[in-house]
Design a protein around this motif. Sequence first.
Motif, PDB file in Angstrom:
ATOM      1  N   UNK A 154       0.855  -1.180   0.000  1.00 53.07           N
ATOM      2  CA  UNK A 154       0.000   0.000   0.000  1.00 53.07           C
ATOM      3  C   UNK A 154       0.896   1.236   0.000  1.00 53.07           C
ATOM      4  N   UNK A 155       0.588   2.174  -0.866  1.00 53.53           N
ATOM      5  CA  UNK A 155       1.357   3.418  -0.951  1.00 53.53           C
ATOM      6  C   UNK A 155       0.628   4.529  -0.213  1.00 53.53           C
ATOM      7  N   UNK A 156       1.378   5.315   0.510  1.00 52.09           N
ATOM      8  CA  UNK A 156       0.844   6.456   1.261  1.00 52.09           C
ATOM      9  C   UNK A 156       1.530   7.708   0.738  1.00 52.09           C
ATOM     10  N   UNK A 157       0.730   8.696   0.343  1.00 48.77           N
ATOM     11  CA  UNK A 157       1.304   9.918  -0.212  1.00 48.77           C
ATOM     12  C   UNK A 157       0.389  11.107   0.062  1.00 48.77           C
ATOM     13  N   UNK A 158       0.879  12.301  -0.233  1.00 40.96           N
ATOM     14  CA  UNK A 158       0.102  13.526  -0.069  1.00 40.96           C
ATOM     15  C   UNK A 158      -0.219  14.063  -1.448  1.00 40.96           C
ATOM     16  N   UNK A 159      -1.505  14.282  -1.741  1.00 39.36           N
ATOM     17  CA  UNK A 159      -1.880  14.757  -3.080  1.00 39.36           C
ATOM     18  C   UNK A 159      -1.704  16.267  -3.179  1.00 39.36           C
ATOM     19  N   UNK A 160      -2.087  16.820  -4.340  1.00 32.69           N
ATOM     20  CA  UNK A 160      -1.861  18.252  -4.567  1.00 32.69           C
ATOM     21  C   UNK A 160      -2.828  19.145  -3.801  1.00 32.69           C
TER      22      UNK A 160
ATOM     23  N   UNK B 186      -4.042  16.454   0.982  1.00 38.64           N
ATOM     24  CA  UNK B 186      -4.766  15.357   1.622  1.00 38.64           C
ATOM     25  C   UNK B 186      -3.904  14.096   1.612  1.00 38.64           C
ATOM     26  N   UNK B 187      -3.878  13.384   2.763  1.00 38.87           N
ATOM     27  CA  UNK B 187      -3.143  12.120   2.846  1.00 38.87           C
ATOM     28  C   UNK B 187      -3.971  11.032   2.161  1.00 38.87           C
ATOM     29  N   UNK B 188      -3.322  10.306   1.241  1.00 43.67           N
ATOM     30  CA  UNK B 188      -3.990   9.256   0.487  1.00 43.67           C
ATOM     31  C   UNK B 188      -3.242   7.943   0.685  1.00 43.67           C
ATOM     32  N   UNK B 189      -3.995   6.889   0.958  1.00 45.31           N
ATOM     33  CA  UNK B 189      -3.434   5.536   0.989  1.00 45.31           C
ATOM     34  C   UNK B 189      -4.107   4.718  -0.093  1.00 45.31           C
TER      35      UNK B 189
END
Length: 471
Positions: free
Chosen positions: A17-23, A26-29
């Motif tokens: 699972x990848x966890x990142x911050x969108x533009x 917002x934190x997205x998993x």
Amino acid sequence: MVDESRDISTKEQMAVILRYVDNKGQVIERFVGVQHVTETTSSKLKESIDEFLKLHDLSYSNLRGQGYDGASNMRAKKNSDVAAFFTLTNSLVNVVGCSCKRRDALREKQQENLLKAIENDCLEKGQGLNQETSLKRAGDTRWNSHYGVLISLITMFSSVVDVLDMIVEDCYNDSAGEAKRLLKDLQSFEFVFLLFLMKSILGVTNDLSQALQKKDQEIVNAMALVKTCKEQLRCMRNDENFDLLVDKVSSFCVEHEIEVPNMDDLYVIQGKSLRKAPRKTNHHHYKVELFFEVIDFQLTELDDRFTEGNTELLICLACLSPNDSFVAFDKEKLVRLAHMYPKDFTDRDRSALQDQLDIYIHFVRSDNDFSQLRGINELAKKMVEKGLHRTFAYVYLLVQLALVLPVATASVERAFSAMNIIKGPLRNKMGDQWLSDSLVVYIEKDVFSCIGNEAIMEHFQTMKPRRGRLN
């Protein structure tokens, strides 16, 4: 975040699972998929993760945080571990994640009979009783379920004993023998003592367990809860609390006609003669070997999950919290945080960050839009909304680094729960790619809910020439 599951159609599967911050801040998993692994050795898992990332055009050099389950070949305990490998090969990767598969101290104290009593089908069915409730099963991926199991057993203790009595009297097979053994164990002072002890300990850690399972769990809240749990467990470890526990257990035993031993008598292990028994009193056994040891075990578990190294990282990250008008802000710790990411912050960047932090904290404390924020996640979204992610670019980079660190691996545990649904007995032979694709559609419902059937059919139609046209 990576986890490795076993006994899925006799295959070893790895979920990513990848966890990142969108533009938008917002934190997205996102669940990327599962991959079959031939072996679960550290070296093979390293190769599988690297291969998986390359397959999706990703490079571990771009990773800024990693989280694994608690298995010995996954966590960063020695250089041969998977987590340690990616940390050594990329100085930017920090290991933080806490596993859902934590060990249960009750199991460690060899109280398997408790779990047998809880999981016994006869007890769940409640044969012969008109029960309004039933005993709960402890879930592998729901930590707080163990707490609910203990409360359920204490509440229904009399009913459980009645059911076991009926099984012993009415059955003439293996169930009667098993029920008789369970009945003997349940109606012992030691069982009741451990039952109440574990209820007290899991009561302390229950809020932390539930918080770490949330998808939006933040590092700041996690660290506060970990600190609180440690303090409460240390406070439990005293003579007064032990005496209170013994009194509570004794009252329960008297109520249910269970013999209460004299604490000054010698402790005798069941099945061994008094002559060969070690020279220790009941008081020593219950206080030192059970009460103190189980509490110390839980404290060790928290220390293992949140080590000194990643605790320093998390404490520095907590300084970004906007709670209570940024009361946790600490310029020196935030600069120290930038030193932990040398490829993101050069010497020049860190020098500029020190000046920017002074302006940033004065601005956000004087702006009413930032006064009611709760959590780093809300701070990131507000900075993007007001365009401050460009004005305070270095500060926003720290915020992004804080948000991408996984506190727990609850997401991958949920993926494995979904895997058991998708790959059931009727679909036991489905291939790895089909399984992975099916899981992506099943897990990422919010993404696929906005895609209509017509778009799917059109995409399927254009994949290759077909005899007929889908309507």
